[in-house]
Write a protein that holds these residues in place. Structure first.
Motif, PDB file in Angstrom:
ATOM      1  N   ASP A 190       0.974  -1.332  -0.021  1.00  0.00           N
ATOM      2  CA  ASP A 190      -0.131  -0.071  -0.113  1.00  0.00           C
ATOM      3  C   ASP A 190       0.950   1.270   0.091  1.00  0.00           C
ATOM      4  N   PHE A 191       2.208   1.229   0.175  1.00  0.00           N
ATOM      5  CA  PHE A 191       2.887   2.374   0.458  1.00  0.00           C
ATOM      6  C   PHE A 191       4.125   2.381  -0.478  1.00  0.00           C
ATOM      7  N   PRO A 192       4.594   3.664  -0.857  1.00  0.00           N
ATOM      8  CA  PRO A 192       5.628   3.687  -1.804  1.00  0.00           C
ATOM      9  C   PRO A 192       6.562   3.024  -1.603  1.00  0.00           C
ATOM     10  N   PRO A 193       7.733   2.537  -2.486  1.00  0.00           N
ATOM     11  CA  PRO A 193       8.848   1.655  -1.990  1.00  0.00           C
ATOM     12  C   PRO A 193       9.916   2.231  -1.297  1.00  0.00           C
ATOM     13  N   ARG A 194      10.504   1.599  -0.443  1.00  0.00           N
ATOM     14  CA  ARG A 194      11.701   2.518   0.103  1.00  0.00           C
ATOM     15  C   ARG A 194      12.754   1.462   0.498  1.00  0.00           C
ATOM     16  N   PRO A 216       9.057   6.604   7.924  1.00  0.00           N
ATOM     17  CA  PRO A 216       7.929   7.521   7.401  1.00  0.00           C
ATOM     18  C   PRO A 216       6.998   8.230   8.566  1.00  0.00           C
ATOM     19  N   ALA A 274       1.846   1.571   6.370  1.00  0.00           N
ATOM     20  CA  ALA A 274       3.403   1.918   6.030  1.00  0.00           C
ATOM     21  C   ALA A 274       4.149   0.997   6.713  1.00  0.00           C
ATOM     22  N   THR A 299      13.353  -2.961   5.976  1.00  0.00           N
ATOM     23  CA  THR A 299      14.269  -2.573   5.102  1.00  0.00           C
ATOM     24  C   THR A 299      15.701  -3.277   5.581  1.00  0.00           C
TER      25      THR A 299
END
Length: 344
Positions: free
Chosen positions: A47-51, A73, A84, A88
């Motif tokens: 659901d959240f932009p890649p990081r 975030p 979110a 990582t």
């Protein structure tokens, strides 16, 4: 109040022979594009932009150079479409420990500013290509993890929920932290000839956040532990009137970064096993890293009968990561403390 203690600890400090016995194995500053292969991967909510971890400059507190950074975030919602949640991974290259490695130690600098107890980071290690193992607070010799992340039962969606981690901010500020060193002892995991790979994991829950986690100046070295001498001194103890446990101290001549184990036996002298003290054949004492005293515990059988003082002997029979003193015996004198009753 700082989240992590200030100071610049020596990579090979207390409990080692210091710089004289230090050998560099690996070093990375990130100030230029790393010549070694660092890998970034992630497992995030769709659901959240890649990081991912990224190499960045413009570091907090005006620090020069570059570092790797994992963002925490400060947006997101705990609902479908805006979650979110994720973790990582920053993986080091494979590092081979030379066969001459005595005690491997890791040092790195970092800056922590996360949503306390919900978001945070920790370290893992992989030895000889095996499974990832979490490095625990007890494996640190300076600036260990400061918090346990909340569990999933406590409404924390972070994939690392319940793990030990670096988490929170200085003084509870919204996004404030400080640069600090941490030291990690790798000897529990790997010895000379092994390969190790290090992983910095950073996990976030579904919403909110702070700034993130910066990692810089990673070094691995071989440290030479101090090898102490272990001894047990003669001691006199009053008998007493009742049964009681007493500790007979066994001491190391110096602290060491290794765990020391010492075996011992107990021998009756003029004292009688069973009558003057409860039977004990011997055992093994463990001295955790940095500890210099451990006790052989004897249970004396007290009474009110006047009698001569009596003796037994504690004999050291072997040691791991230490050497035995020339005099390996400690004589324990059980001193009579009863008074003869007058006649008549």
């Amino acid at each position: 109040q700082r989240l992590l203690a200030a100071g610049t600890p020596a990579l090979c400090g207390a409990g080692t022979t210091g710089e004289a016995g230090q050998a560099s194995i690996f070093s990375e500053t990130f100030d230029v594009e790393p010549t070694s292969t660092w890998t970034v991967t992630s497992a995030l909510s769709p659901d959240f932009p890649p990081r991912d971890w990224t190499r960045v400059s413009g570091l907090p507190d005006g620090r020069a150079g570059s570092a790797f950074f994992a963002a925490d975030p400060h947006v997101g919602k705990c609902e479908p479409g805006a979650d979110a949640t994720g973790v990582t991974h920053l993986d080091s290259p494979v590092i081979r420990l030379p066969a001459t490695t005595h005690f491997a130690r890791l040092r790195f600098q970092h800056y922590v500013a996360t949503e306390a107890q919900f978001d945070g980071g920790n370290l893992k290690v992989r030895v000889n290509g095996g499974p990832w193992q979490q490095i625990l607070a007890g494996d640190f010799s300076f600036n260990p993890y400061n918090l346990l992340l909340l569990t999933a039962d406590e409404n924390n969606s972070n994939p690392m929920a319940g793990e030990q981690a670096f988490s929170g901010t200085d003084n509870g500020k919204a996004a404030g932290g400080s640069w600090a060193y941490s030291l990690v002892n790798l000897a529990r995991f790997a010895r000379g000839g092994d390969t190790v790979q290090l992983r910095w994991d950073f996990g976030t829950d579904c919403a909110d956040g702070a700034l993130g986690w910066f990692v810089d100046d990673v070094s691995v070295a071989s440290c030479t532990p101090v090898v102490p001498t272990v001894s047990v001194a003669d001691i006199t103890i009053e008998e007493g009137n009742d049964n009681r446990a007493v500790g007979i101290p066994v001491r190391l001549s110096a602290a060491t970064i290794e765990t020391v184990r010492v075996s011992f036996t107990v021998h009756a002298g003029t004292a009688t096993e069973g009558a003057d003290y409860l039977p004990i054949a011997g055992g093994v004492l463990t001295f955790p890293r940095g500890v210099t005293t451990a006790n052989v515990v004897l249970t004396l059988k007290g009474d009110t009968v006047p009698e001569p003082s009596e003796t037994l002997t504690i004999r050291l029979t072997g040691a791991a990561n230490a050497t035995l003193a020339a005099d390996r015996d400690g004589v324990v004198t059980i001193a009579n403390d009863d008074t003869k009753r007058p006649k008549g």
